[in-house]
Design a protein around this motif. Sequence first.
Motif, short mmCIF file in Angstrom:
data_model
loop_
_atom_site.label_atom_id
_atom_site.label_comp_id
_atom_site.label_asym_id
_atom_site.label_seq_id
_atom_site.Cartn_x
_atom_site.Cartn_y
_atom_site.Cartn_z
N PRO A 181 13.54 -8.23 6.50
CA PRO A 181 14.40 -7.15 6.96
C PRO A 181 15.54 -7.63 7.83
N LEU A 182 16.89 -7.07 7.74
CA LEU A 182 17.82 -7.75 8.76
C LEU A 182 17.43 -7.36 9.82
N VAL A 183 16.95 -6.17 10.51
CA VAL A 183 16.30 -5.72 11.73
C VAL A 183 15.06 -5.27 11.32
N GLY A 184 14.06 -6.08 11.63
CA GLY A 184 12.48 -5.58 11.37
C GLY A 184 12.07 -4.63 12.60
N LEU A 185 11.46 -3.67 12.48
CA LEU A 185 10.91 -2.88 13.54
C LEU A 185 9.69 -2.46 13.03
N SER A 186 8.61 -2.70 13.75
CA SER A 186 7.17 -2.19 13.41
C SER A 186 6.57 -1.80 14.78
N ARG A 187 5.59 -1.24 14.54
CA ARG A 187 4.71 -0.57 15.84
C ARG A 187 3.63 -1.74 15.99
N LEU A 188 3.51 -1.99 17.22
CA LEU A 188 2.48 -2.83 17.75
C LEU A 188 1.15 -2.34 18.03
N THR A 189 0.12 -2.70 17.48
CA THR A 189 -1.39 -2.33 17.59
C THR A 189 -1.97 -2.95 18.63
N VAL A 190 -2.44 -2.49 19.58
CA VAL A 190 -2.97 -3.13 20.55
C VAL A 190 -4.45 -2.35 21.14
#
Length: 470
Positions: A181-190
Amino acid sequence: MITSLIRQLGEDVGVVLPEVRVTGDDPVFASVFRVDTAAAASVGAATAAVAAYWKRRGGAPAVDPDVSVDVRHAAAAFQSERHFRMDGKPAVLWAPLSGDYRTSDGWIKLHCNFDHHRDAALRALGLAAGAVRDDVAAACAGRTGIDIEEAVTREGGCGATMRTRREWLAHPQGRAVAELPLVGLSRLTVSAAPAPGEGGEAAAGGPPEPVHGPRPLSGVRVLDLTRVIAGPVAARFLAAHGAEVLRVGAAHLPEVPGLVVETAFGKRSCHIDLTSEPEVLRDLVRRADVVIQAYRPGALRERGFGPEDLAALRPGIVCVDVSAYGSRGPWASRRGFDSLVQMVSGIAHENGDGSRPVPLPAQALDHATGFLAAFGAVAGLLRRTDEGGSWLAEVALARTAAWLDGLGRSAGDAPEPRVDDLLAGVDSAFGALTYVRPPGRIQGAEPYWASAPPVPGGHHAGWETTTGTG
């Protein structure tokens, strides 16, 4: 076209952006690529995201504030380092050995702005320390571009042979980049639970906290772990809207002196040695909202500062990773710069007549990626405010190049744009500075830098007394 590009960027990262009013026309630059469109769209998206965050936090007027971007101003910002002056003198941006060299089958660009990259290139070419440009030219002339490119890379340097667009699209890394993606935005799983005092409503998914100050990003703390242009431009843009930005460097790391100053408006600056002082950086992360880093993919993870590590230290963090070639493919860990990506992606080939490389009229991949990184950072803050959690935004120069390629072509015959009315001046520790004012406008919250560039490492490694957002 520009408004639709901005709207699409918002949709791609899952945020609703206010409408952006575009003023002025393109083309502004003499280039076959639509650099001016990319400038207005990336600046406009970042500005719209800031306006949306300001409203979401309760600081903006009830009615959506007017958000606008001027094409000429955005384009001038893409050339900000070229218009920058210290006591009337331009900054020196290129080292003597950096540049384009003929090979036996085409052209290669060597990036030698840092001494260790210069030394790597000389080793790869079998040249002694102290070799001059004519020596490098003679050594390159007898070898193929790919041979030199691979040899320089093995030595830890930075070089890129000129490819055509078709060659890049068929290259394994070109194919990997096309899937990003041009701007990848994903939630971090911690897996780690928030430690006492390290979470807050924003991290847990509660309502947003009130604005701490009058500006859209007042109270937002940003750690800038970047060098050169793209990452520093992102952090500088956030500072222009009121974020507290702390630039973290190290005394032993090489820099391009002019760029260090030109990209430091509105920031504070400290030095940390990650080898001996990792806990100092961890303490800063625990009270940060955004961390922007531009190390090669995986380099910080090896030191315990990968996105998941940062999210464990500070639940609710927004991490922004800036890379040259993206996080996938055979070149994911390869060093790279704007000028090199222009060479490998076919841009330098098509921007000229194909017989020799012709660069874009700006470090457009750097600047566009910088504004897209800032957009990703604020989009992450918006998603954190609405949904909780920690977020990772990813951008890459090569993916930005693919986006620019997809914007179509321009007539390429525009005159040199006028910039005098877009400049401002300030006194600093480096003398009288002339600079391009920050582009993009939000009604009631004009962007500006509250401080002149600091001396590198001139501040302590700590946050100011203002309260953070989470």
